[in-house]
Design a protein around this motif. Sequence first.
Motif, short mmCIF file in Angstrom:
data_model
loop_
_atom_site.label_atom_id
_atom_site.label_comp_id
_atom_site.label_asym_id
_atom_site.label_seq_id
_atom_site.Cartn_x
_atom_site.Cartn_y
_atom_site.Cartn_z
N LEU A 264 1.33 -1.26 0.73
CA LEU A 264 0.36 0.24 0.34
C LEU A 264 0.57 1.36 -0.11
N ASP A 265 2.02 1.07 -0.30
CA ASP A 265 3.27 2.26 -0.07
C ASP A 265 3.09 3.80 -0.82
N THR A 266 2.12 2.93 -2.31
CA THR A 266 1.46 4.44 -3.25
C THR A 266 0.60 5.44 -2.72
N TYR A 267 -0.62 4.48 -1.71
CA TYR A 267 -1.13 5.52 -0.94
C TYR A 267 -0.82 6.06 0.24
N GLY A 268 0.46 5.95 1.00
CA GLY A 268 0.74 6.49 1.82
C GLY A 268 -0.31 6.52 2.95
N PRO A 269 -0.06 7.90 3.35
CA PRO A 269 -0.38 7.88 4.80
C PRO A 269 -2.32 7.37 4.62
N ASP A 270 -3.11 7.50 3.88
CA ASP A 270 -4.87 7.89 3.91
C ASP A 270 -4.79 5.80 3.57
N ALA A 271 -3.44 4.85 3.54
CA ALA A 271 -3.82 3.63 3.33
C ALA A 271 -3.51 3.72 5.04
N ASP A 272 -4.10 4.02 6.08
CA ASP A 272 -3.46 3.89 7.24
C ASP A 272 -4.81 2.57 8.28
N VAL A 273 -5.76 3.04 7.63
CA VAL A 273 -6.96 2.41 8.01
C VAL A 273 -6.71 0.74 7.39
#
Lengths: 286, 286
Positions: A264-273
């Motif tokens: 999920l790296d490509t999404y950055g912190p948006d993908a933390d959930v």
Amino acid sequence: MFSDRLAQAATQIQSQFDTVLNSLDDVPVTHAMAHATQGGKRLRGFLVLESARLHGLDAATAIWPATGIEAMHAYSLVHDDLPCMDNDDMRRGQPTVHVKWDEATAMLAGDALHALSFELVTHDTVGPARADLAHTLALAAGQRGMVLGQALDIAAETADVPLTLDQIEYLQRGKTGALIEWSACAGARMAGADTSPLRTYAQAMGLAFQIADDVLDVTGDASTVGKATGKDADAGKATFVSLLGLDGAKRRAAELVQSACDALDTYGPDADVLRETAAFVIRREK
Amino acid sequence: MFSDRLAQAATQIQSQFDTVLNSLDDVPVTHAMAHATQGGKRLRGFLVLESARLHGLDAATAIWPATGIEAMHAYSLVHDDLPCMDNDDMRRGQPTVHVKWDEATAMLAGDALHALSFELVTHDTVGPARADLAHTLALAAGQRGMVLGQALDIAAETADVPLTLDQIEYLQRGKTGALIEWSACAGARMAGADTSPLRTYAQAMGLAFQIADDVLDVTGDASTVGKATGKDADAGKATFVSLLGLDGAKRRAAELVQSACDALDTYGPDADVLRETAAFVIRREK
């Protein structure tokens, strides 16, 4: 954060089921459908909602496929619980559908939930991706996905030779992995975005989920006086624990969760959930 | 003309099933799916192909939804034949799936055919209508259509009071009418044309089909020594014959066939094969 979101998703999905099921004829099969769609973690529907949010889509759109995938999951449980399959009397703390009603009602309620799943994912509100959502859902649910995994699992119970690691992974990818993968990719699909990061994420997480199940089957029972081993080991079934050892299985699950998060790296912190979700599947106690 | 076309459609659909099922894993559930999709009149798939032809669409496109609706019909028969439902041992001159394999395989093969149906109608080749085809198919197959009709039929068997004519028509519209209607409208839907003439046609024909079934249940048995009445009458079930009388039922079926044909006026002689189809459903001897 994760647990709040999961709880919120569960509430939204239940509310959507209430609305949809209220529009059906007031007969026992409809009541059985309502019974079968109550409770549960709503992990699959939650993944749809989070995947949609990650791509800037609102919940009012994503609630349709989110409820659709939960209808699909519910149908599979109703049929799996039947006497000719796992013959389970209880599910989510309630009597199973064939116990509360009868086998015919359970089969029809499962069949109706299966069709309802496609009705919901192709709802007008979903927009241009609805055909793709339906097509990929059919692939994930049928004899290229969930049903195949179920069939292989039944065959394994009476096989002379235990399954290999590759065979168990193949079985798992169909039985539980396919719907999880569909759910995680749904938002990207609706947004017309690349589904490959979420697919990699979901494949790793789905496998970790199944390994965690096998670990729980052993560690859960080991802490119970008089039951040194779990039901799978008693049944002589090959599991991730029997093939990798307990420590090896735990290590593999942790590695998979790391891979899932990395994807999920490509999404950055948006993908933390979604990263928390992956951590949750091997942390859970049931 | 009609019988040649029907035979040709059956060949095309069988060939498509062969191709599709060959792409699945070589396991018992796949073999059971092949067994369940062999034979039969292919009336529903034929209606899809004819409806498409009437709108200038080629068979290479229409074969996908035609095979899809036959997969849906086949799933419903496999589940209906199970012990908890009609408990039938034979179907189309062959042992039913649960007799040839077992109940778990029959349930899974039915479930897999159900999913396959949506896979086929949403195939890329089908074009822009595939989402609508899937959505309307889900409505026709589930608890607003076929499953509802099946559930009402089961409830009627143990009810204290026989059904009224309105209730029987409502039940029939779900149980057999919904898939017939979907099939007849499919070509118009793919072409983006008005579906209402074909809907009116199919509703009248579907009802005539069921009345003809009830008539055959009586006249078929009446000609057999020692069996003066059919199984429905023996079971005390209300039928179109018990409610309308034999002559009344025949007259109603003939009127419905006339209405079905009249509904196609807008298509002129191009719809003659569909008119012959309507005549066929009350002329057939089985």
